[in-house]
Design an enzyme around this catalytic site. Structure first.
Site, PDB file in Angstrom:
ATOM      1  CG  ASP A 126      57.560 -14.990 -37.782  1.00  0.00           C
ATOM      2  OD1 ASP A 126      56.442 -14.430 -37.745  1.00  0.00           O
ATOM      3  OD2 ASP A 126      58.591 -14.405 -38.161  1.00  0.00           O
ATOM      4  N   GLY A 127      54.252 -16.114 -36.605  1.00  0.00           N
ATOM      5  CA  GLY A 127      52.921 -16.053 -37.205  1.00  0.00           C
ATOM      6  C   GLY A 127      52.895 -15.502 -38.613  1.00  0.00           C
TER       7      GLY A 127
ATOM      8  CG  HIS B 117      37.982 -16.577 -27.543  1.00  0.00           C
ATOM      9  ND1 HIS B 117      38.402 -16.907 -26.267  1.00  0.00           N
ATOM     10  CD2 HIS B 117      39.077 -16.081 -28.182  1.00  0.00           C
ATOM     11  CE1 HIS B 117      39.691 -16.621 -26.145  1.00  0.00           C
ATOM     12  NE2 HIS B 117      40.118 -16.122 -27.284  1.00  0.00           N
TER      13      HIS B 117
ATOM     14  CB  ALA C 188      50.553 -11.869 -25.178  1.00  0.00           C
ATOM     15  CB  THR C 189      45.585  -9.456 -24.400  1.00  0.00           C
ATOM     16  OG1 THR C 189      45.343  -9.355 -25.818  1.00  0.00           O
ATOM     17  CG2 THR C 189      46.278  -8.194 -23.915  1.00  0.00           C
ATOM     18  CB  ILE C 190      43.307 -14.343 -23.274  1.00  0.00           C
ATOM     19  CG1 ILE C 190      42.283 -15.336 -23.858  1.00  0.00           C
ATOM     20  CG2 ILE C 190      42.796 -13.720 -21.983  1.00  0.00           C
ATOM     21  CD1 ILE C 190      42.015 -16.529 -22.947  1.00  0.00           C
ATOM     22  CB  SER C 191      40.456 -12.367 -27.844  1.00  0.00           C
ATOM     23  OG  SER C 191      41.541 -12.154 -28.714  1.00  0.00           O
TER      24      SER C 191
ATOM     25  CB  SER D 212      46.077 -18.624 -22.306  1.00  0.00           C
ATOM     26  OG  SER D 212      44.845 -18.761 -22.993  1.00  0.00           O
TER      27      SER D 212
ATOM     28  CG  ASP E 289      52.477 -17.124 -29.006  1.00  0.00           C
ATOM     29  OD1 ASP E 289      53.390 -16.274 -28.930  1.00  0.00           O
ATOM     30  OD2 ASP E 289      51.296 -16.879 -28.742  1.00  0.00           O
TER      31      ASP E 289
END
Length: 208
Positions: free
Chosen positions: A114-115, A26, A18-21, A58, A82
């Site tokens: 579950d998104g 944002h 996973a990543t933070i944008s 995060s 998440d």
């Protein structure tokens, strides 16, 4: 997570694929979602605002959403979900450390989810933010928008061409989860207006 790049305007890995944008994304999302929140608050000052953050990661943007609701109305609820339990734990720890009052006031709640299915127990939502790219528009999420609600979501194949979209619910012929509770109404495509915003690159929205 490598803190050497914490202030770079680019996506950063946070573990578990996973990543933070990037910060500018944002900012873009906040600018897209603030107007419908303000409009909903003005239309019905007594109705709490509700926001679903899909892919809380995060916890950073989830906490910012909590602060934004406080500025717009003074009360409301952010539900962060998440699919990865370790990221939910990270969200909780980060928010508790820096913004614990958001938990104390019950402004923010984070949980495993579950998104693609959203969080029906909190619906209907004033706005929905999706922080990972869906291959198609998730109908379950669309049905959890209230009338006049807005969702910002990246859509496109993993590794392929993706775009960020703004989806506004303009009709109520289909089911509004948490309001009509009539699943027989199903999904009605004409209930939504979709606007393509810009090209993006996100990690995929994982199914369970």
């Amino acid at each position: 997570m490598n803190t050497d790049y914490a202030y770079e305007d680019s996506p950063q890995p946070i573990g578990y694929h996973a990543t933070i944008s990037a910060p500018h994304m944002h900012a873009h999302v906040l600018e897209d979602l603030l107007p419908p929140l303000m409009q909903a608050s003005k239309k019905d000052p007594t109705k709490p605002l509700k926001l679903l953050d899909v892919g809380c990661g995060s916890g950073y943007l989830t906490a910012v959403f909590g602060r934004m609701l406080g500025l717009v109305k003074g009360r409301g609820k952010v539900f962060g979900i998440d699919v990865i339990p370790e990221l939910v734990a990270m969200s909780r720890n980060n928010i508790q450390e820096e913004d614990g009052d958001l938990f104390d006031s019950k402004t923010v709640e984070v949980m495993i989810g579950d998104g693609w299915k959203g969080y029906p127990d909190g619906a209907p939502y004033t706005v929905i933010h999706v922080g990972a790219a869906a291959a198609t528009f998730p109908k379950a999420l669309l049905n959890q928008l209230q009338l006049g609600g807005v969702m910002v979501i990246p859509v496109g194949p993993d590794g392929g061409i993706q775009h960020l979209y703004r989806v506004e619910r303009v009709g109520d012929r289909g089911e509004i989860v948490g309001e009509s509770n009539d699943s027989s109404k199903g999904f009605v495509e004409d209930d939504y207006e979709i606007q393509k915003l810009l090209g993006v690159r996100y990690v995929p929205l994982v199914r369970t």
